[in-house]
Write an enzyme that holds these catalytic residues in place. Structure first.
Site, PDB file in Angstrom:
ATOM      1  N   ASP A  84     -24.843 -48.011   7.377  1.00 25.73           N
ATOM      2  CA  ASP A  84     -25.318 -48.682   6.164  1.00 25.73           C
ATOM      3  C   ASP A  84     -26.816 -48.467   6.007  1.00 25.73           C
ATOM      4  O   ASP A  84     -27.615 -49.383   6.227  1.00 25.73           O
ATOM      5  CB  ASP A  84     -24.931 -50.166   6.205  1.00 25.73           C
ATOM      6  CG  ASP A  84     -23.428 -50.360   6.081  1.00 25.73           C
ATOM      7  OD1 ASP A  84     -22.781 -49.558   5.366  1.00 25.73           O
ATOM      8  OD2 ASP A  84     -22.889 -51.283   6.713  1.00 25.73           O
TER       9      ASP A  84
ATOM     10  N   THR B 254     -12.248 -59.131   2.436  1.00 27.32           N
ATOM     11  CA  THR B 254     -12.454 -60.399   3.161  1.00 27.32           C
ATOM     12  C   THR B 254     -13.456 -61.296   2.436  1.00 27.32           C
ATOM     13  O   THR B 254     -13.605 -62.462   2.773  1.00 27.32           O
ATOM     14  CB  THR B 254     -12.915 -60.143   4.610  1.00 27.32           C
ATOM     15  OG1 THR B 254     -13.952 -59.177   4.586  1.00 27.32           O
ATOM     16  CG2 THR B 254     -11.782 -59.648   5.459  1.00 27.32           C
TER      17      THR B 254
ATOM     18  N   PHE C 125     -11.066 -45.756  -2.922  1.00 24.51           N
ATOM     19  CA  PHE C 125     -10.660 -45.280  -4.251  1.00 24.51           C
ATOM     20  C   PHE C 125      -9.607 -46.205  -4.879  1.00 24.51           C
ATOM     21  O   PHE C 125      -8.693 -46.689  -4.198  1.00 24.51           O
ATOM     22  CB  PHE C 125     -10.085 -43.863  -4.148  1.00 24.51           C
ATOM     23  CG  PHE C 125     -11.091 -42.829  -3.707  1.00 24.51           C
ATOM     24  CD1 PHE C 125     -12.307 -42.672  -4.368  1.00 24.51           C
ATOM     25  CD2 PHE C 125     -10.824 -42.005  -2.627  1.00 24.51           C
ATOM     26  CE1 PHE C 125     -13.224 -41.711  -3.964  1.00 24.51           C
ATOM     27  CE2 PHE C 125     -11.737 -41.045  -2.223  1.00 24.51           C
ATOM     28  CZ  PHE C 125     -12.940 -40.899  -2.893  1.00 24.51           C
ATOM     29  N   HIS C 126      -9.748 -46.423  -6.190  1.00 18.99           N
ATOM     30  CA  HIS C 126      -8.819 -47.293  -6.931  1.00 18.99           C
ATOM     31  C   HIS C 126      -8.853 -46.852  -8.386  1.00 18.99           C
ATOM     32  O   HIS C 126      -9.810 -47.120  -9.101  1.00 18.99           O
ATOM     33  CB  HIS C 126      -9.285 -48.759  -6.800  1.00 18.99           C
ATOM     34  CG  HIS C 126      -8.323 -49.747  -7.369  1.00 18.99           C
ATOM     35  ND1 HIS C 126      -8.518 -51.101  -7.298  1.00 18.99           N
ATOM     36  CD2 HIS C 126      -7.146 -49.589  -8.015  1.00 18.99           C
ATOM     37  CE1 HIS C 126      -7.513 -51.738  -7.863  1.00 18.99           C
ATOM     38  NE2 HIS C 126      -6.678 -50.837  -8.326  1.00 18.99           N
ATOM     39  N   ASP C 127      -7.800 -46.152  -8.821  1.00 16.84           N
ATOM     40  CA  ASP C 127      -7.782 -45.626 -10.196  1.00 16.84           C
ATOM     41  C   ASP C 127      -6.345 -45.217 -10.491  1.00 16.84           C
ATOM     42  O   ASP C 127      -5.445 -45.516  -9.699  1.00 16.84           O
ATOM     43  CB  ASP C 127      -8.768 -44.438 -10.299  1.00 16.84           C
ATOM     44  CG  ASP C 127      -9.364 -44.294 -11.692  1.00 16.84           C
ATOM     45  OD1 ASP C 127      -8.594 -44.342 -12.671  1.00 16.84           O
ATOM     46  OD2 ASP C 127     -10.589 -44.122 -11.805  1.00 16.84           O
ATOM     47  N   ILE C 128      -6.118 -44.494 -11.583  1.00 20.27           N
ATOM     48  CA  ILE C 128      -4.756 -44.032 -11.845  1.00 20.27           C
ATOM     49  C   ILE C 128      -4.392 -42.992 -10.767  1.00 20.27           C
ATOM     50  O   ILE C 128      -5.281 -42.350 -10.173  1.00 20.27           O
ATOM     51  CB  ILE C 128      -4.599 -43.454 -13.270  1.00 20.27           C
ATOM     52  CG1 ILE C 128      -5.546 -42.281 -13.499  1.00 20.27           C
ATOM     53  CG2 ILE C 128      -4.816 -44.540 -14.320  1.00 20.27           C
ATOM     54  CD1 ILE C 128      -5.270 -41.526 -14.806  1.00 20.27           C
ATOM     55  N   PRO C 129      -3.074 -42.841 -10.478  1.00 17.68           N
ATOM     56  CA  PRO C 129      -2.658 -41.983  -9.360  1.00 17.68           C
ATOM     57  C   PRO C 129      -3.258 -40.571  -9.384  1.00 17.68           C
ATOM     58  O   PRO C 129      -3.738 -40.071  -8.367  1.00 17.68           O
ATOM     59  CB  PRO C 129      -1.132 -41.946  -9.506  1.00 17.68           C
ATOM     60  CG  PRO C 129      -0.794 -43.273 -10.125  1.00 17.68           C
ATOM     61  CD  PRO C 129      -1.933 -43.564 -11.077  1.00 17.68           C
TER      62      PRO C 129
ATOM     63  N   ARG D 162     -18.516 -58.843  16.560  1.00 18.19           N
ATOM     64  CA  ARG D 162     -19.794 -59.262  17.148  1.00 18.19           C
ATOM     65  C   ARG D 162     -19.608 -59.634  18.611  1.00 18.19           C
ATOM     66  O   ARG D 162     -18.585 -60.243  18.962  1.00 18.19           O
ATOM     67  CB  ARG D 162     -20.340 -60.511  16.420  1.00 18.19           C
ATOM     68  CG  ARG D 162     -20.740 -60.293  14.966  1.00 18.19           C
ATOM     69  CD  ARG D 162     -21.988 -59.460  14.844  1.00 18.19           C
ATOM     70  NE  ARG D 162     -22.450 -59.342  13.471  1.00 18.19           N
ATOM     71  CZ  ARG D 162     -22.046 -58.418  12.587  1.00 18.19           C
ATOM     72  NH1 ARG D 162     -21.143 -57.525  12.941  1.00 18.19           N
ATOM     73  NH2 ARG D 162     -22.551 -58.387  11.370  1.00 18.19           N
TER      74      ARG D 162
ATOM     75  N   GLN E 260     -21.472 -62.084   7.973  1.00 20.67           N
ATOM     76  CA  GLN E 260     -20.051 -62.149   8.352  1.00 20.67           C
ATOM     77  C   GLN E 260     -19.688 -63.594   8.694  1.00 20.67           C
ATOM     78  O   GLN E 260     -20.343 -64.218   9.522  1.00 20.67           O
ATOM     79  CB  GLN E 260     -19.784 -61.251   9.585  1.00 20.67           C
ATOM     80  CG  GLN E 260     -20.016 -59.775   9.335  1.00 20.67           C
ATOM     81  CD  GLN E 260     -18.914 -59.115   8.510  1.00 20.67           C
ATOM     82  OE1 GLN E 260     -18.016 -59.780   7.997  1.00 20.67           O
ATOM     83  NE2 GLN E 260     -18.991 -57.803   8.373  1.00 20.67           N
TER      84      GLN E 260
ATOM     85  N   GLY F 209     -21.506 -52.467  12.462  1.00 20.83           N
ATOM     86  CA  GLY F 209     -22.726 -51.984  11.810  1.00 20.83           C
ATOM     87  C   GLY F 209     -23.964 -52.467  12.512  1.00 20.83           C
ATOM     88  O   GLY F 209     -24.371 -51.940  13.554  1.00 20.83           O
TER      89      GLY F 209
HETATM   90  O1  C5P Z   1     -23.183 -54.841   9.989  1.00 17.06           O
HETATM   91  P1  C5P Z   1     -21.728 -55.198  10.060  1.00 17.06           P
HETATM   92  O2  C5P Z   1     -21.117 -55.034  11.456  1.00 17.06           O
HETATM   93  O3  C5P Z   1     -21.427 -56.554   9.479  1.00 17.06           O
HETATM   94  O4  C5P Z   1     -21.033 -54.098   9.146  1.00 17.06           O
HETATM   95  C1  C5P Z   1     -19.659 -54.152   8.827  1.00 17.06           C
HETATM   96  C2  C5P Z   1     -19.279 -52.988   7.948  1.00 17.06           C
HETATM   97  O5  C5P Z   1     -17.900 -53.149   7.600  1.00 17.06           O
HETATM   98  C3  C5P Z   1     -20.061 -52.890   6.649  1.00 17.06           C
HETATM   99  O6  C5P Z   1     -20.171 -51.496   6.303  1.00 17.06           O
HETATM  100  C4  C5P Z   1     -19.181 -53.611   5.648  1.00 17.06           C
HETATM  101  O7  C5P Z   1     -19.340 -53.153   4.339  1.00 17.06           O
HETATM  102  C5  C5P Z   1     -17.776 -53.235   6.181  1.00 17.06           C
HETATM  103  N1  C5P Z   1     -16.726 -54.175   5.796  1.00 17.06           N
HETATM  104  C6  C5P Z   1     -16.791 -55.524   6.110  1.00 17.06           C
HETATM  105  N2  C5P Z   1     -15.767 -56.347   5.721  1.00 17.06           N
HETATM  106  C7  C5P Z   1     -14.738 -55.872   5.033  1.00 17.06           C
HETATM  107  C8  C5P Z   1     -14.648 -54.520   4.723  1.00 17.06           C
HETATM  108  C9  C5P Z   1     -15.691 -53.690   5.117  1.00 17.06           C
HETATM  109  O8  C5P Z   1     -17.723 -55.963   6.770  1.00 17.06           O
HETATM  110  N3  C5P Z   1     -13.754 -56.674   4.713  1.00 17.06           N
END
Ligand code: C5P
Length: 242
Positions: A19, A128, A71-75, A189, A198, A218
Protein backbone atom coordinates in the site's frame (compact mmCIF):
# COMPACT_ATOMS: atom_id res chain seq x y z
CA UNK A 1 0.94 -29.53 3.88
CA UNK A 2 -1.66 -27.63 1.92
CA UNK A 3 -2.87 -28.42 -1.61
CA UNK A 4 -4.17 -25.62 -3.79
CA UNK A 5 -4.61 -26.38 -7.49
CA UNK A 6 -1.96 -29.06 -7.25
CA UNK A 7 0.54 -26.67 -5.70
CA UNK A 8 2.10 -27.85 -2.46
CA UNK A 9 2.51 -25.01 -0.05
CA UNK A 10 4.68 -25.37 2.97
CA UNK A 11 5.59 -21.69 3.13
CA UNK A 12 4.97 -18.32 1.53
CA UNK A 13 1.59 -17.91 3.17
CA UNK A 14 2.26 -14.22 3.76
CA UNK A 15 1.10 -11.77 1.11
CA UNK A 16 2.49 -8.31 1.82
CA UNK A 17 0.07 -5.50 0.89
CA UNK A 18 2.13 -2.96 -1.05
CA UNK A 19 0.00 0.00 0.00
CA UNK A 20 2.39 2.65 -1.32
CA UNK A 21 1.41 5.74 -3.31
CA UNK A 22 4.21 5.54 -5.88
CA UNK A 23 6.23 2.97 -7.79
CA UNK A 24 9.44 4.43 -6.35
CA UNK A 25 8.32 3.89 -2.74
CA UNK A 26 7.16 0.35 -3.50
CA UNK A 27 10.38 -0.50 -5.38
CA UNK A 28 12.53 0.76 -2.54
CA UNK A 29 10.59 -1.46 -0.13
CA UNK A 30 10.82 -4.48 -2.47
CA UNK A 31 14.59 -4.11 -2.84
CA UNK A 32 14.95 -5.31 0.76
CA UNK A 33 12.74 -8.37 0.32
CA UNK A 34 13.47 -11.90 -0.88
CA UNK A 35 10.81 -13.17 -3.35
CA UNK A 36 11.35 -16.65 -1.89
CA UNK A 37 10.00 -15.55 1.47
CA UNK A 38 6.71 -13.83 0.61
CA UNK A 39 4.19 -12.87 -2.04
CA UNK A 40 2.99 -9.31 -2.65
CA UNK A 41 -0.33 -7.59 -3.29
CA UNK A 42 -0.75 -4.63 -5.62
CA UNK A 43 -4.04 -2.87 -5.06
CA UNK A 44 -5.98 -0.03 -6.63
CA UNK A 45 -3.85 2.82 -5.24
CA UNK A 46 -0.47 1.53 -6.39
CA UNK A 47 -1.83 0.14 -9.67
CA UNK A 48 -3.49 3.46 -10.53
CA UNK A 49 -0.25 5.31 -9.74
CA UNK A 50 2.25 2.91 -11.27
CA UNK A 51 0.37 0.95 -13.96
CA UNK A 52 0.86 -2.38 -15.72
CA UNK A 53 4.57 -1.83 -16.49
CA UNK A 54 5.23 -1.66 -12.78
CA UNK A 55 3.35 -4.95 -12.29
CA UNK A 56 5.51 -6.56 -15.00
CA UNK A 57 8.65 -5.27 -13.25
CA UNK A 58 7.62 -6.76 -9.91
CA UNK A 59 6.85 -10.08 -11.62
CA UNK A 60 10.27 -9.92 -13.32
CA UNK A 61 11.90 -9.41 -9.91
CA UNK A 62 10.59 -12.88 -9.06
CA UNK A 63 7.63 -11.96 -6.85
CA UNK A 64 4.28 -13.76 -6.96
CA UNK A 65 1.89 -10.84 -7.45
CA UNK A 66 -1.71 -10.78 -6.25
CA UNK A 67 -3.34 -8.09 -8.42
CA UNK A 68 -6.10 -6.88 -6.10
CA UNK A 69 -8.32 -4.88 -8.44
CA UNK A 70 -11.64 -6.50 -7.43
CA UNK A 71 -13.22 -6.45 -10.89
CA UNK A 72 -17.02 -6.01 -10.95
CA UNK A 73 -18.80 -5.30 -14.24
CA UNK A 74 -20.75 -7.09 -16.96
CA UNK A 75 -19.32 -10.58 -17.72
CA UNK A 76 -17.71 -9.67 -21.05
CA UNK A 77 -15.88 -6.67 -19.57
CA UNK A 78 -14.63 -8.57 -16.54
CA UNK A 79 -13.52 -11.53 -18.67
CA UNK A 80 -11.45 -9.15 -20.80
CA UNK A 81 -9.91 -7.45 -17.78
CA UNK A 82 -9.03 -10.79 -16.18
CA UNK A 83 -7.42 -12.08 -19.39
CA UNK A 84 -5.27 -8.95 -19.75
CA UNK A 85 -4.33 -9.09 -16.05
CA UNK A 86 -3.25 -12.71 -16.47
CA UNK A 87 -1.05 -11.71 -19.40
CA UNK A 88 0.93 -9.50 -17.00
CA UNK A 89 2.17 -12.73 -15.40
CA UNK A 90 0.48 -12.26 -12.02
CA UNK A 91 -0.08 -15.14 -9.60
CA UNK A 92 -3.57 -14.21 -8.39
CA UNK A 93 -6.47 -12.00 -9.54
CA UNK A 94 -9.80 -11.19 -7.92
CA UNK A 95 -13.35 -10.19 -8.78
CA UNK A 96 -16.45 -9.36 -6.71
CA UNK A 97 -18.65 -12.42 -6.13
CA UNK A 98 -21.67 -10.11 -6.15
CA UNK A 99 -21.06 -9.65 -9.90
CA UNK A 100 -22.80 -13.03 -10.25
CA UNK A 101 -22.09 -16.60 -11.33
CA UNK A 102 -22.14 -15.74 -15.06
CA UNK A 103 -19.57 -12.98 -14.55
CA UNK A 104 -17.31 -15.24 -12.51
CA UNK A 105 -17.68 -18.19 -14.93
CA UNK A 106 -16.76 -16.04 -17.93
CA UNK A 107 -13.78 -14.66 -16.04
CA UNK A 108 -12.68 -18.20 -15.18
CA UNK A 109 -13.09 -19.31 -18.82
CA UNK A 110 -11.07 -16.31 -20.03
CA UNK A 111 -8.09 -17.69 -18.13
CA UNK A 112 -8.14 -20.92 -20.14
CA UNK A 113 -6.82 -19.14 -23.22
CA UNK A 114 -3.91 -17.51 -21.41
CA UNK A 115 -0.55 -19.15 -22.11
CA UNK A 116 1.67 -20.35 -19.27
CA UNK A 117 0.52 -21.11 -15.73
CA UNK A 118 -2.97 -19.81 -15.13
CA UNK A 119 -3.27 -17.39 -12.21
CA UNK A 120 -5.51 -18.23 -9.28
CA UNK A 121 -8.87 -16.47 -9.56
CA UNK A 122 -10.61 -15.63 -6.31
CA UNK A 123 -13.64 -13.58 -5.28
CA UNK A 124 -14.33 -10.94 -2.69
CA UNK A 125 -17.48 -11.83 -0.75
CA UNK A 126 -18.69 -9.08 1.60
CA UNK A 127 -16.28 -6.22 2.21
CA UNK A 128 -15.40 -6.31 5.91
CA UNK A 129 -16.11 -2.57 6.02
CA UNK A 130 -19.83 -3.35 5.54
CA UNK A 131 -22.01 -4.12 8.56
CA UNK A 132 -25.47 -5.66 8.79
CA UNK A 133 -27.08 -2.20 8.49
CA UNK A 134 -25.34 -1.58 5.19
CA UNK A 135 -26.64 -4.90 3.84
CA UNK A 136 -30.16 -4.09 5.02
CA UNK A 137 -30.00 -0.82 3.10
CA UNK A 138 -29.09 -2.83 0.00
CA UNK A 139 -32.17 -5.02 0.53
CA UNK A 140 -30.19 -7.98 1.87
CA UNK A 141 -32.02 -9.29 4.91
CA UNK A 142 -29.66 -12.03 6.10
CA UNK A 143 -26.58 -11.62 8.32
CA UNK A 144 -23.20 -10.77 6.76
CA UNK A 145 -21.98 -14.32 7.62
CA UNK A 146 -24.93 -15.92 5.79
CA UNK A 147 -24.35 -13.66 2.81
CA UNK A 148 -20.65 -14.59 2.77
CA UNK A 149 -21.59 -18.29 2.59
CA UNK A 150 -24.06 -17.62 -0.22
CA UNK A 151 -21.47 -15.67 -2.23
CA UNK A 152 -18.80 -18.31 -1.55
CA UNK A 153 -21.20 -20.97 -2.88
CA UNK A 154 -21.61 -18.95 -6.08
CA UNK A 155 -17.83 -18.58 -6.29
CA UNK A 156 -17.31 -22.31 -5.93
CA UNK A 157 -20.06 -23.07 -8.48
CA UNK A 158 -18.35 -20.77 -11.00
CA UNK A 159 -15.14 -22.79 -10.59
CA UNK A 160 -13.02 -20.13 -8.90
CA UNK A 161 -10.17 -20.99 -6.56
CA UNK A 162 -11.29 -19.35 -3.34
CA UNK A 163 -12.45 -16.21 -1.59
CA UNK A 164 -11.18 -13.26 0.41
CA UNK A 165 -12.80 -13.41 3.85
CA UNK A 166 -12.31 -12.39 7.44
CA UNK A 167 -10.51 -14.90 9.64
CA UNK A 168 -13.70 -15.29 11.69
CA UNK A 169 -15.42 -16.80 8.64
CA UNK A 170 -12.66 -19.28 7.77
CA UNK A 171 -13.66 -22.27 9.97
CA UNK A 172 -17.14 -22.42 8.44
CA UNK A 173 -15.89 -21.87 4.88
CA UNK A 174 -13.10 -24.43 5.29
CA UNK A 175 -15.56 -27.01 6.55
CA UNK A 176 -18.00 -26.28 3.75
CA UNK A 177 -15.63 -26.03 0.77
CA UNK A 178 -12.71 -28.29 1.76
CA UNK A 179 -8.95 -27.93 1.46
CA UNK A 180 -8.74 -27.01 -2.20
CA UNK A 181 -10.61 -23.74 -1.73
CA UNK A 182 -8.16 -20.91 -0.94
CA UNK A 183 -9.17 -18.60 1.92
CA UNK A 184 -7.33 -15.28 1.87
CA UNK A 185 -7.58 -13.24 5.06
CA UNK A 186 -6.54 -9.66 5.85
CA UNK A 187 -6.72 -8.10 9.32
CA UNK A 188 -3.69 -10.01 10.66
CA UNK A 189 -1.77 -8.62 13.63
CA UNK A 190 0.73 -9.87 16.20
CA UNK A 191 -0.06 -8.81 19.78
CA UNK A 192 2.55 -6.03 19.61
CA UNK A 193 1.25 -4.55 16.32
CA UNK A 194 -0.88 -1.42 16.09
CA UNK A 195 -4.34 -2.29 14.81
CA UNK A 196 -4.65 0.83 12.68
CA UNK A 197 -8.14 0.94 11.19
CA UNK A 198 -8.67 -2.85 11.43
CA UNK A 199 -11.48 -3.54 13.88
CA UNK A 200 -11.26 -7.30 14.30
CA UNK A 201 -7.75 -8.70 14.10
CA UNK A 202 -6.33 -12.22 14.38
CA UNK A 203 -2.75 -13.38 14.96
CA UNK A 204 -0.89 -15.19 12.15
CA UNK A 205 -0.70 -18.58 13.89
CA UNK A 206 -4.35 -18.37 14.91
CA UNK A 207 -5.42 -17.43 11.35
CA UNK A 208 -3.69 -20.50 9.91
CA UNK A 209 -5.14 -22.72 12.66
CA UNK A 210 -8.61 -21.37 11.83
CA UNK A 211 -8.21 -22.35 8.16
CA UNK A 212 -6.64 -19.40 6.29
CA UNK A 213 -4.54 -20.34 3.29
CA UNK A 214 -2.87 -16.96 2.74
CA UNK A 215 -2.56 -14.04 5.13
CA UNK A 216 -2.58 -10.48 3.79
CA UNK A 217 -0.34 -8.31 5.96
CA UNK A 218 0.35 -4.64 5.27
CA UNK A 219 1.50 -2.09 7.83
CA UNK A 220 2.91 -4.49 10.44
CA UNK A 221 5.55 -5.35 7.80
CA UNK A 222 5.69 -2.30 5.51
CA UNK A 223 5.97 0.16 8.42
CA UNK A 224 8.27 -2.00 10.58
CA UNK A 225 11.73 -0.73 11.53
CA UNK A 226 13.03 -3.93 9.94
CA UNK A 227 10.51 -5.30 7.42
CA UNK A 228 12.71 -8.37 6.80
CA UNK A 229 12.71 -9.22 10.50
CA UNK A 230 8.95 -8.63 10.81
CA UNK A 231 8.38 -10.89 7.80
CA UNK A 232 10.54 -13.63 9.37
CA UNK A 233 8.40 -13.45 12.50
CA UNK A 234 5.14 -13.62 10.53
CA UNK A 235 6.49 -16.55 8.49
CA UNK A 236 7.55 -18.43 11.64
CA UNK A 237 4.19 -17.85 13.29
CA UNK A 238 2.28 -18.90 10.14
CA UNK A 239 4.43 -22.03 9.90
CA UNK A 240 3.58 -22.88 13.51
CA UNK A 241 7.15 -22.41 14.74
CA UNK A 242 6.26 -20.13 17.62
O1 C5P B 1 -2.03 -2.69 6.77
P1 C5P B 1 -3.00 -3.83 6.85
O2 C5P B 1 -2.39 -5.14 7.34
O3 C5P B 1 -4.25 -3.47 7.61
O4 C5P B 1 -3.41 -4.07 5.33
C1 C5P B 1 -4.43 -4.98 4.96
C2 C5P B 1 -4.59 -5.01 3.47
O5 C5P B 1 -5.69 -5.88 3.18
C3 C5P B 1 -4.91 -3.66 2.84
O6 C5P B 1 -4.34 -3.65 1.51
C4 C5P B 1 -6.42 -3.66 2.75
O7 C5P B 1 -6.92 -2.88 1.71
C5 C5P B 1 -6.70 -5.16 2.48
N1 C5P B 1 -8.03 -5.60 2.87
C6 C5P B 1 -8.50 -5.46 4.17
N2 C5P B 1 -9.77 -5.90 4.47
C7 C5P B 1 -10.54 -6.42 3.53
C8 C5P B 1 -10.09 -6.58 2.23
C9 C5P B 1 -8.81 -6.13 1.93
O8 C5P B 1 -7.78 -5.01 5.04
N3 C5P B 1 -11.73 -6.87 3.86
Amino acid sequence: MLHIQGVHLTEKRIIIALDFPTAAAAEQFLSGLDPASCRVKIGKELFTAAGPDFVRRVVAMGFDVFLDLKFHDIPNTVAGAVRVAAELGVWMINVHASGGVAMMSEAREALEVVSGTRPLLIAVTILTSLAEDDLTRQGISCSPAEQVIRLAEMTSEAGLDGVVCSAAETPLLRERFGDRFALITPGIRRTEDARGDQKRVVGPAEAVAMGSTYLVVGRPITQATSPAQALREFNSAAAGDC
